[in-house]
Design an enzyme around this catalytic site. Sequence first.
Site, mmCIF file in Angstrom:
data_model
loop_
_atom_site.group_PDB
_atom_site.id
_atom_site.type_symbol
_atom_site.label_atom_id
_atom_site.label_comp_id
_atom_site.label_asym_id
_atom_site.label_seq_id
_atom_site.Cartn_x
_atom_site.Cartn_y
_atom_site.Cartn_z
ATOM 1 N N PRO A 1 -13.258 -7.088 17.905
ATOM 2 C CA PRO A 1 -13.896 -8.221 17.211
ATOM 3 C C PRO A 1 -14.029 -7.955 15.724
ATOM 4 C CG PRO A 1 -15.076 -7.706 19.236
ATOM 5 C CD PRO A 1 -14.060 -6.618 19.047
ATOM 6 N N CYS A 2 -13.797 -9.005 14.939
ATOM 7 C CA CYS A 2 -13.750 -8.826 13.481
ATOM 8 C C CYS A 2 -14.927 -9.476 12.759
ATOM 9 C CB CYS A 2 -12.448 -9.417 12.931
ATOM 10 S SG CYS A 2 -12.309 -11.211 13.151
ATOM 11 N N GLN A 3 -15.831 -10.158 13.492
ATOM 12 C CA GLN A 3 -16.865 -10.942 12.807
ATOM 13 C C GLN A 3 -17.731 -10.095 11.882
ATOM 14 O OE1 GLN A 3 -16.045 -11.108 15.997
ATOM 15 N NE2 GLN A 3 -16.320 -13.161 16.864
ATOM 16 N N PHE B 1 -16.864 -7.619 10.119
ATOM 17 C CA PHE B 1 -16.113 -7.096 8.979
ATOM 18 C C PHE B 1 -15.524 -8.201 8.104
ATOM 19 C CE2 PHE B 1 -15.485 -3.990 12.528
ATOM 20 C CZ PHE B 1 -16.387 -3.051 12.054
ATOM 21 N N SER B 2 -15.591 -9.433 8.573
ATOM 22 C CA SER B 2 -14.991 -10.547 7.840
ATOM 23 C C SER B 2 -15.798 -10.885 6.595
ATOM 24 C CB SER B 2 -14.899 -11.771 8.753
ATOM 25 O OG SER B 2 -14.453 -12.897 8.026
#
Length: 345
Positions: A73-75, A77-78
Amino acid sequence: MNGIDLFAGAGGLSAGARLAGLDVVHAVEKDPDAAAAYKLNFPEATVHRVDIRSLTDEDISSMKCDVILAGPPCQSFSTSNQRTRHDSNPLNDFIFEPVRFVQLLNPEFVVIENVHGLSIGTRRRYLNLLLEKLKQCSYNTQVCIISGADVGLPQNRNRVFIIGSKKYLPNINIGFRDGQPTVYDAIHDLPILHNGASVDVLPYTMPPKTKYAETLRDRLSCCTGHLVSANASHIIARYAYIPQGGNWRDIPASMMGTYKDRQRCHTGIYHRLRFDEPAKVIGNFRKNMLVHPTQSRGLSIREAARLQSFDDRHQFAGSIGKRQQQVGNAVPPIMAAALLSQILG
């Protein structure tokens, strides 16, 4: 060679692996709709529909493989949502889950994908720690930032790939020299739609005029998933004021009453794509309300999938919202393929 795909979603990394000649035999994906989509596209793979943290060492050790792929999941780090980009976000530690698989399976290669934001600012320390953990497992490491222009993706999208290799790898150098496709190149041949279009299978109404579209059609006669969210009439009325390349700023203030503070809208809100340019990032394209270049509606699932480089055989599953999420969360297959082709030789 064969591989496993962690946080597999609807299979963007696996689709790229298939293009590069790698067979993915195991996938781990918690979300039931994304797992169902994965199984539709990779029926030969064993799909583990579980929280990755619940897998025991014995479970993992049974997944023999040469390559580990992962798109955590990238949330957290976005850079597009500062409210989730902080150390207390519980999603942060998912970036390290692939290391447990590396320790138990000892593959030849590991490839971990995430957003560009992982490599900048305060989030960089998570990237550095991940690299250190892989080095402690005796892997040579590289960080490769790939843009849409590098690989012929009709989208201005940057992604970070962390590569671990048991053997020495020359520096990955991906460059695309034939020009970047545009939105027109990607979607011009798909059927015209109206707001809320809900017919899942539609015949093409014209032949493809570009190599990009021709390749993704792959000799099919119909496309699936050409579905559009049903927007309220006041939203449709706003679309009429937005030129290609425009956004919420082109909508009269009197028509934006549902936005308490218009100045907090970012440029992706109500962005109408230009036919003659690559698209903005296809992330949460429903939330951003990305608008078709010439039609008064949002993007269809199939249009967004084309802009992500999924071929028209690739299916998505669940409600329209779930399918939109699967497309937006995916790694563009041609981006993954370009990288894996170099790594696997």
